[in-house]
Scaffold this motif. Sequence first.
Motif, PDB file in Angstrom:
ATOM      1  N   ASP A  32       1.857 -15.679 -73.436  1.00 34.03           N
ATOM      2  CA  ASP A  32       3.103 -15.683 -72.685  1.00 34.03           C
ATOM      3  C   ASP A  32       2.837 -15.256 -71.241  1.00 34.03           C
ATOM      4  O   ASP A  32       1.943 -14.458 -70.974  1.00 34.03           O
ATOM      5  N   SER A  44       8.767 -19.282 -67.468  1.00 33.64           N
ATOM      6  CA  SER A  44       7.887 -18.675 -68.463  1.00 33.64           C
ATOM      7  C   SER A  44       7.233 -19.759 -69.301  1.00 33.64           C
ATOM      8  O   SER A  44       7.624 -20.931 -69.235  1.00 33.64           O
ATOM      9  N   ARG A  45       6.282 -19.345 -70.088  1.00 34.71           N
ATOM     10  CA  ARG A  45       5.608 -20.285 -70.988  1.00 34.71           C
ATOM     11  C   ARG A  45       6.623 -21.021 -71.846  1.00 34.71           C
ATOM     12  O   ARG A  45       6.551 -22.243 -71.993  1.00 34.71           O
ATOM     13  N   ASP A  46       7.584 -20.295 -72.397  1.00 33.71           N
ATOM     14  CA  ASP A  46       8.553 -20.917 -73.297  1.00 33.71           C
ATOM     15  C   ASP A  46       9.446 -21.940 -72.589  1.00 33.71           C
ATOM     16  O   ASP A  46       9.911 -22.884 -73.213  1.00 33.71           O
TER      17      ASP A  46
END
Length: 165
Positions: A32, A44-46
């Motif tokens: 992350d 962010s990664r998500d």
Amino acid sequence: MIKHWLIAALAALFWAAPASARLPKIGEVAPDFTFTLMDGSKVSRDDLKGQVVLLNFWATWCVPCRAELPLIDRYYDLQKKHGFRAFAVTTGDSLPLYRMKPLFAAMAIPAVKRSKGPYSEVSAVPMNYIIDRAGRIRYATAGAFDLDTLNKVIVPLLQEPAPAG
């Protein structure tokens, strides 16, 4: 006279990442991270799931970085419609960010103001990470891209389907 091997060993210690830092590895799920972009927004990664992501770590003093960044910027501009995202992360030993605002304003790639996560500890520049649509690290290499390598790595990943869900 100082031995060449001693100089090399000292240089390796100086440039090595801190022992506490664990850099992401190929095949692993991307750790992350959160980037604060120059415009103040965060990513962010998500937020990037289902896309192919290039994280480019560079420095203003790095000659290969300065040659690579315009190439990545043009490549991003051409491939973003296919689900490609790229981020330019300037290392802390570069010029102050306020002095680079004209450069960032001319770039298509979002420029990162602050980075939170394991990607903050790169030991060489340019350093590039590529994360696939499923969120796995597929490329992690120090060294500048050329167009052939970008195509060889990115195009097959863009052709992979995004994971369901």
